[in-house]
Design an enzyme around this catalytic site. Structure first.
Site, short mmCIF file in Angstrom:
data_model
loop_
_atom_site.label_atom_id
_atom_site.label_comp_id
_atom_site.label_asym_id
_atom_site.label_seq_id
_atom_site.Cartn_x
_atom_site.Cartn_y
_atom_site.Cartn_z
N GLU A 187 -1.12 0.93 12.34
CA GLU A 187 -2.48 0.56 12.01
C GLU A 187 -2.23 -0.95 11.97
O GLU A 187 -0.87 -1.43 11.30
CB GLU A 187 -3.03 1.09 10.85
CG GLU A 187 -3.40 2.50 10.97
CD GLU A 187 -3.49 3.17 9.73
OE1 GLU A 187 -3.79 4.60 9.85
OE2 GLU A 187 -3.45 2.92 8.62
N LYS A 189 -1.93 -4.28 9.24
CA LYS A 189 -1.90 -4.38 8.13
C LYS A 189 -2.94 -5.48 7.65
O LYS A 189 -2.64 -6.66 7.76
CB LYS A 189 -0.63 -4.79 7.62
CG LYS A 189 -0.25 -4.94 6.22
CD LYS A 189 1.30 -4.91 5.83
CE LYS A 189 1.43 -4.97 4.36
NZ LYS A 189 0.60 -5.90 3.54
N ARG A 194 -6.94 -3.52 -1.58
CA ARG A 194 -6.93 -2.08 -1.26
C ARG A 194 -8.16 -1.63 -2.27
O ARG A 194 -8.65 -2.35 -3.20
CB ARG A 194 -5.74 -1.52 -2.17
CG ARG A 194 -5.50 -0.10 -1.82
CD ARG A 194 -4.72 0.00 -0.55
NE ARG A 194 -4.70 1.38 -0.06
CZ ARG A 194 -3.29 2.02 -0.38
NH1 ARG A 194 -2.29 1.32 -0.58
NH2 ARG A 194 -2.91 3.16 0.20
N GLU A 237 -8.98 -0.92 3.24
CA GLU A 237 -8.62 -2.37 2.70
C GLU A 237 -10.20 -3.11 2.82
O GLU A 237 -10.97 -2.88 3.70
CB GLU A 237 -7.93 -2.98 3.87
CG GLU A 237 -7.31 -4.28 3.43
CD GLU A 237 -5.94 -4.02 2.49
OE1 GLU A 237 -5.80 -2.75 2.12
OE2 GLU A 237 -5.46 -4.94 2.09
N ARG A 353 5.78 5.35 -3.42
CA ARG A 353 6.28 4.46 -2.44
C ARG A 353 7.33 5.17 -1.73
O ARG A 353 8.55 5.12 -1.98
CB ARG A 353 6.81 3.05 -3.02
CG ARG A 353 7.03 2.17 -2.09
CD ARG A 353 7.23 0.70 -2.83
NE ARG A 353 6.49 0.22 -3.82
CZ ARG A 353 5.43 -0.45 -3.32
NH1 ARG A 353 5.25 -0.62 -2.07
NH2 ARG A 353 4.76 -1.18 -4.22
#
Ligand code: AMP
Length: 496
Positions: A187, A189, A194, A237, A353
């Site tokens: 996708e 960025k 966020r 986003e 993460r």
């Protein structure tokens, strides 16, 4: 607490009777707020026979938070320091500066809590990921109510995060190690903020990356989401978006409350419209999707009615490195900063993460760094602190190491505001240069990175420039020495 270095220093100076110069020398010796406090207060306090009871601490902290102005806060601190043992003062100072450095990772606290309550570590971790609040988890575990902590609407969940990968080959190695069967989802960025959106029973809430509610700043977006006929929790986003195009990040920033002072302007909605680009779905019509593979979450996501204000981010399915490179270039040409690559079989892992989401920012690399020093500017920038020295983190020792210096790319008003901020958060003055409390996080762009003895990190950046403030990130999230080594493809020129 709104209690920074300046206040802490003031209280320590008052209680210990130390002169400013000695204070600096002590700080230089330890580079740690707690050890500085302990050393300065040795023999200077009159503690009662019994130690300060832990049960009294919450009320004391609540009071510190409540008090307004540096004077009142410093006095509150002074009164406490005066009756603490130096070792107690050490940990109080560490808690206040938010930098414990006792080698205790969150994972260990999770294990200890699980052992204490006789709960499976996995269950405890999951509860922590869902709430992002280990304190709340401990409290729930005390009452045997851990199960109550499942995903719920209007209680934001920690965001899933991505690890950096330097190139397309690296992504293929991570996400499709066996040849032939590869399907990597990419996708764009997006360069916004966020945002997690909760919509249920006619109510809508938007949360920022730090899980702060920001609905009030984007009433126009909230109204658009309200019109969606199903209930869901989405992740995506938030972008300033007009006439089918993303506007520069600076436009979006005008609608955000900044870190210091000013709140967002509620009347900019018409001038600076925003859109939310959803790329994930965490909960849909009463069902948690966290453990479902991305493939299934995406299928549900694509069933949402999209429009100008609520969009579904498109996916490009890639089979190999050259397709990833092509997707990257296409994303860059559309003005996005890079590409995200995701494993379609992966669950949504709140707060982690991992390597199931990877980010590729090649050719326009940025680093997240923290400002450790500032300097008075020249010419037009005379009288303001406009030159920032910044650092990355050595992941092994936890120490900050400088990597570069850049002129602030902020607006004049912001520079003035930060000048004041840095004056208040100065640890030490060295002529034109000021060592400051490491609290302002920046994203810096640069053209290349190479080993160099010029800075403590052993690396130098070519043409570093400040891209933006990252007040959504904490100091624990800045980039590491190891990451610099990966980007540079060579070890540092300074031994650590
Ligand atoms: P960074 O801020 O550099 O650590 O990159 C991670 C951030 O990229 C996330 O927190 C998101 O805000 C942002 N992002 C932009 N587009 C995407 C996307 N398609 N998927 C996931 N994160 C994205």
């Amino acid at each position: 607490l709104q209690t920074g270095w300046a206040i802490l220093k003031r209280a320590l100076l008052a209680v210990s009777g130390t002169r400013e110069a000695d204070f600096r020398a002590t700080y230089r010796k330890y580079s740690d707020s707690g050890e500085t406090a302990e050393s300065l207060l040795a023999g200077k306090t009159s503690p009662p026979a019994a130690p300060w009871p832990l049960a009294e601490a919450p009320a004391w902290f609540a009071r510190l938070a409540e008090l307004r102005g540096p004077q009142a806060k410093a006095e509150h601190l002074e009164a406490r320091f005066a009756v603490l043992r130096p070792v107690e003062a050490k940990y109080l100072a560490k808690i206040i500066t938010g930098d414990l450095r006792i080698g205790l990772k969150e994972g260990l606290v999770e294990e200890a809590l699980a052992a204490h309550f006789g709960i499976e570590v996995r269950a405890l971790r999951e509860a922590n990921m869902l709430t992002g609040d280990l304190g709340a988890v401990a409290a729930a575990a005390t009452g045997g109510e851990l199960a109550r902590l499942g995903i719920r609407t209007f209680r934001p969940v920690q965001f899933m995060l991505a690890s950096p990968e330097p190139d397309a080959e690296g992504i293929v190695k991570r996400l499709a190690p066996a040849e032939g069967e590869a399907e990597i989802w990419t996708e764009e960025k997006y360069d916004g903020i966020r945002c997690q959106v909760h919509k249920a029973q006619g109510r809508v809430a938007l949360y920022s990356r730090e899980l702060r509610e920001i609905t009030g700043q984007f009433p126009d977006l909230a109204r658009a989401v309200e019109a969606v006929p199903v209930d869901f929790i989405g992740d995506g986003e938030l972008l300033a978006w007009s006439n089918g195009k993303a506007l520069p990040f600076a436009e979006l920033q005008k609608r955000l409350g900044r870190k210091i002072g000013a709140v967002g302007d509620l009347f900019l909605g018409e001038e600076i419209p925003v859109s939310l680009w959803l790329y994930d779905l965490l909960w849909f019509e009463g069902e948690s999707l966290l453990k479902s593979p991305l493939r299934k979450r995406r299928a549900r996501l694509e069933s949402l009615p999209a429009g100008e204000r609520l969009q579904v981010a498109p996916v490009t399915r890639c089979a190999n490195a050259s397709e990833i490179d092509a997707a990257f270039l296409a994303a860059r040409q559309r003005g996005n900063e890079g590409l995200m690559a995701k494993d379609p079989a992966s669950p949504y892992q709140p707060g982690r993460r991992g390597h199931q989401w990877l980010k590729l920012k090649k050719a326009y690399a940025t680093l997240d760094v923290v400002v450790v020093g500032v300097e008075w500017g020249h010419g037009k920038r005379r009288g303001v602190l406009s030159d920032y020295t910044f650092a990355i983190r050595d992941e092994r020792s936890g120490e900050l190491r400088t990597i570069g210096k850049a002129y602030s790319g902020l607006t004049d008003a912001e520079i003035a505001e930060y000048t004041e901020y840095f004056l208040e958060h100065t640890i030490e003055e060295k002529g034109r240069y000021r060592l400051v409390e490491p609290s302002v996080i920046l994203e810096v762009a640069f053209d290349s990175i190479q080993p160099s003895t010029r800075h403590q990190s052993g690396y130098a950046l070519r043409f570093p420039r400040i891209k933006r403030l990252r007040d959504d990130k904490k100091i624990g999230e800045i980039d590491t020495l190891a990451h610099c080594q990966t980007l540079a493809g060579a070890p540092p020129a300074v031994e650590h």
